[in-house]
Write a protein that holds these residues in place. Structure first.
Motif, PDB file in Angstrom:
ATOM      1  N   SER A 185      -0.542  -4.442  -9.775  1.00 54.49           N
ATOM      2  CA  SER A 185       0.808  -4.945 -10.039  1.00 54.49           C
ATOM      3  C   SER A 185       1.199  -6.063  -9.076  1.00 54.49           C
ATOM      4  CB  SER A 185       1.821  -3.804  -9.910  1.00 54.49           C
ATOM      5  OG  SER A 185       1.853  -3.342  -8.575  1.00 54.49           O
ATOM      6  N   SER A 186       2.276  -6.726  -9.456  1.00 53.00           N
ATOM      7  CA  SER A 186       2.875  -7.734  -8.587  1.00 53.00           C
ATOM      8  C   SER A 186       3.782  -7.026  -7.583  1.00 53.00           C
ATOM      9  CB  SER A 186       3.698  -8.724  -9.409  1.00 53.00           C
ATOM     10  OG  SER A 186       2.866  -9.441 -10.271  1.00 53.00           O
TER      11      SER A 186
ATOM     12  N   PRO B 157       1.671 -12.106  -7.576  1.00 51.10           N
ATOM     13  CA  PRO B 157       0.721 -11.471  -8.504  1.00 51.10           C
ATOM     14  C   PRO B 157      -0.453 -10.847  -7.762  1.00 51.10           C
ATOM     15  CG  PRO B 157       0.581 -13.864  -8.649  1.00 51.10           C
ATOM     16  CD  PRO B 157       1.696 -13.557  -7.703  1.00 51.10           C
ATOM     17  N   VAL B 158      -0.994  -9.773  -8.319  1.00 42.76           N
ATOM     18  CA  VAL B 158      -2.082  -8.984  -7.728  1.00 42.76           C
ATOM     19  C   VAL B 158      -1.966  -8.969  -6.199  1.00 42.76           C
ATOM     20  CG1 VAL B 158      -3.706  -9.080  -9.670  1.00 42.76           C
ATOM     21  CG2 VAL B 158      -3.748 -10.903  -7.990  1.00 42.76           C
ATOM     22  N   ALA B 159      -0.870  -8.398  -5.753  1.00 47.25           N
ATOM     23  CA  ALA B 159      -0.498  -8.438  -4.335  1.00 47.25           C
ATOM     24  C   ALA B 159      -1.545  -7.808  -3.428  1.00 47.25           C
ATOM     25  CB  ALA B 159       0.858  -7.762  -4.137  1.00 47.25           C
ATOM     26  N   GLY B 160      -2.246  -6.797  -3.910  1.00 36.90           N
ATOM     27  CA  GLY B 160      -3.259  -6.147  -3.092  1.00 36.90           C
ATOM     28  C   GLY B 160      -4.393  -7.075  -2.706  1.00 36.90           C
ATOM     29  N   ALA B 161      -4.606  -8.109  -3.491  1.00 37.61           N
ATOM     30  CA  ALA B 161      -5.625  -9.111  -3.172  1.00 37.61           C
ATOM     31  C   ALA B 161      -5.005 -10.370  -2.581  1.00 37.61           C
ATOM     32  CB  ALA B 161      -6.414  -9.469  -4.434  1.00 37.61           C
TER      33      ALA B 161
ATOM     34  N   TRP C 267       0.825  -1.211   0.000  1.00 37.40           N
ATOM     35  CA  TRP C 267       0.000   0.000   0.000  1.00 37.40           C
ATOM     36  C   TRP C 267       0.859   1.262   0.000  1.00 37.40           C
ATOM     37  CZ3 TRP C 267      -4.541   0.601  -1.743  1.00 37.40           C
ATOM     38  CH2 TRP C 267      -5.497  -0.404  -1.640  1.00 37.40           C
ATOM     39  N   ILE C 268       1.918   1.260   0.765  1.00 37.05           N
ATOM     40  CA  ILE C 268       2.808   2.433   0.782  1.00 37.05           C
ATOM     41  C   ILE C 268       3.335   2.671  -0.624  1.00 37.05           C
ATOM     42  CG2 ILE C 268       5.043   3.294   1.604  1.00 37.05           C
ATOM     43  CD1 ILE C 268       4.370   1.780   4.288  1.00 37.05           C
ATOM     44  N   ARG C 269       3.760   1.602  -1.286  1.00 35.55           N
ATOM     45  CA  ARG C 269       4.252   1.730  -2.661  1.00 35.55           C
ATOM     46  C   ARG C 269       3.158   2.278  -3.575  1.00 35.55           C
ATOM     47  NH1 ARG C 269       5.560  -3.173  -6.683  1.00 35.55           N
ATOM     48  NH2 ARG C 269       3.295  -3.110  -6.665  1.00 35.55           N
ATOM     49  N   TYR C 270       1.941   1.764  -3.432  1.00 31.35           N
ATOM     50  CA  TYR C 270       0.833   2.242  -4.270  1.00 31.35           C
ATOM     51  C   TYR C 270       0.558   3.727  -4.007  1.00 31.35           C
ATOM     52  CZ  TYR C 270      -3.748   3.340  -5.999  1.00 31.35           C
ATOM     53  OH  TYR C 270      -4.784   3.978  -6.642  1.00 31.35           O
ATOM     54  N   PHE C 271       0.476   4.118  -2.745  1.00 33.24           N
ATOM     55  CA  PHE C 271       0.147   5.513  -2.423  1.00 33.24           C
ATOM     56  C   PHE C 271       1.227   6.483  -2.899  1.00 33.24           C
ATOM     57  CE2 PHE C 271      -2.615   3.646   1.084  1.00 33.24           C
ATOM     58  CZ  PHE C 271      -3.786   3.814   0.350  1.00 33.24           C
ATOM     59  N   LYS C 272       2.457   6.023  -3.043  1.00 36.39           N
ATOM     60  CA  LYS C 272       3.543   6.857  -3.548  1.00 36.39           C
ATOM     61  C   LYS C 272       3.606   6.849  -5.083  1.00 36.39           C
ATOM     62  CE  LYS C 272       6.712   6.710   0.351  1.00 36.39           C
ATOM     63  NZ  LYS C 272       8.072   6.379   0.775  1.00 36.39           N
TER      64      LYS C 272
END
Length: 157
Positions: free
Chosen positions: A104-105, A110-114, A89-94
């Motif tokens: 993304s992986s 794969p699909v790490a958020g899920a 999530w930190i990576r996504y928010f940045k």
């Protein structure tokens, strides 16, 4: 299985929900375009899984800390999955908050958020030896990971 409040379950739900609440104000570009096309069966399984995991993880004390044993490694591994989820999530928010960032992986997952929270809760079910949570997570995983994989395929990462 032992009825009772699980403070570990509450911590996991907070680790799951807080980034998702923040995400509601930081959705990826064009998200609405894709979310309207979600498979209704997967969406139903996801919703059933979300409710059943949330309830099951709170009403059984099986997930609370116990004296250390080799079985405790399941909890450690589960917690590592949740830490990776928070880092995702930190990576996504940045990021630029594109669909490709969201689906993304991460560290080859794969699909790490899920995938990461589903894995974390499944490992928690194993640690707690709680079949009901395992079934709930399985249902959640089919729906949640299935939806994420479909979106990922749509955007052709």
């Amino acid at each position: 299985m032992h009825f009772g409040f699980s403070y570990v379950g509450l911590i996991y739900l907070l680790l799951l929900m807080i980034p998702n609440i923040i995400w509601t104000k930081n959705q990826p570009q064009d998200y609405e375009k894709y979310s309207g096309n979600e498979n209704r069966v997967l969406l139903t399984l996801e919703r059933i899984g979300e409710v059943s995991v949330s309830c099951t993880v709170l009403i059984f004390s099986d997930y609370n800390l116990k004296l250390w044993s080799n079985w405790s490694w399941w909890l450690v591994l589960s917690f590592v999955m949740m830490v990776l989820y928070e880092i995702y999530w930190i990576r996504y928010f940045k990021s630029e908050k594109k669909m490709s960032d969201f689906y993304s992986s991460f560290f080859g997952i794969p699909v790490a958020g899920a995938s990461l929270p589903v894995a974390a809760f499944m490992l928690l079910a194993i640690y707690g030896k709680n079949i009901l949570l395992g079934i709930a997570v399985f249902i959640l995983g089919i729906g949640h990971i299935g939806i994420h994989l479909a979106h990922r395929k749509e955007i052709e990462i």
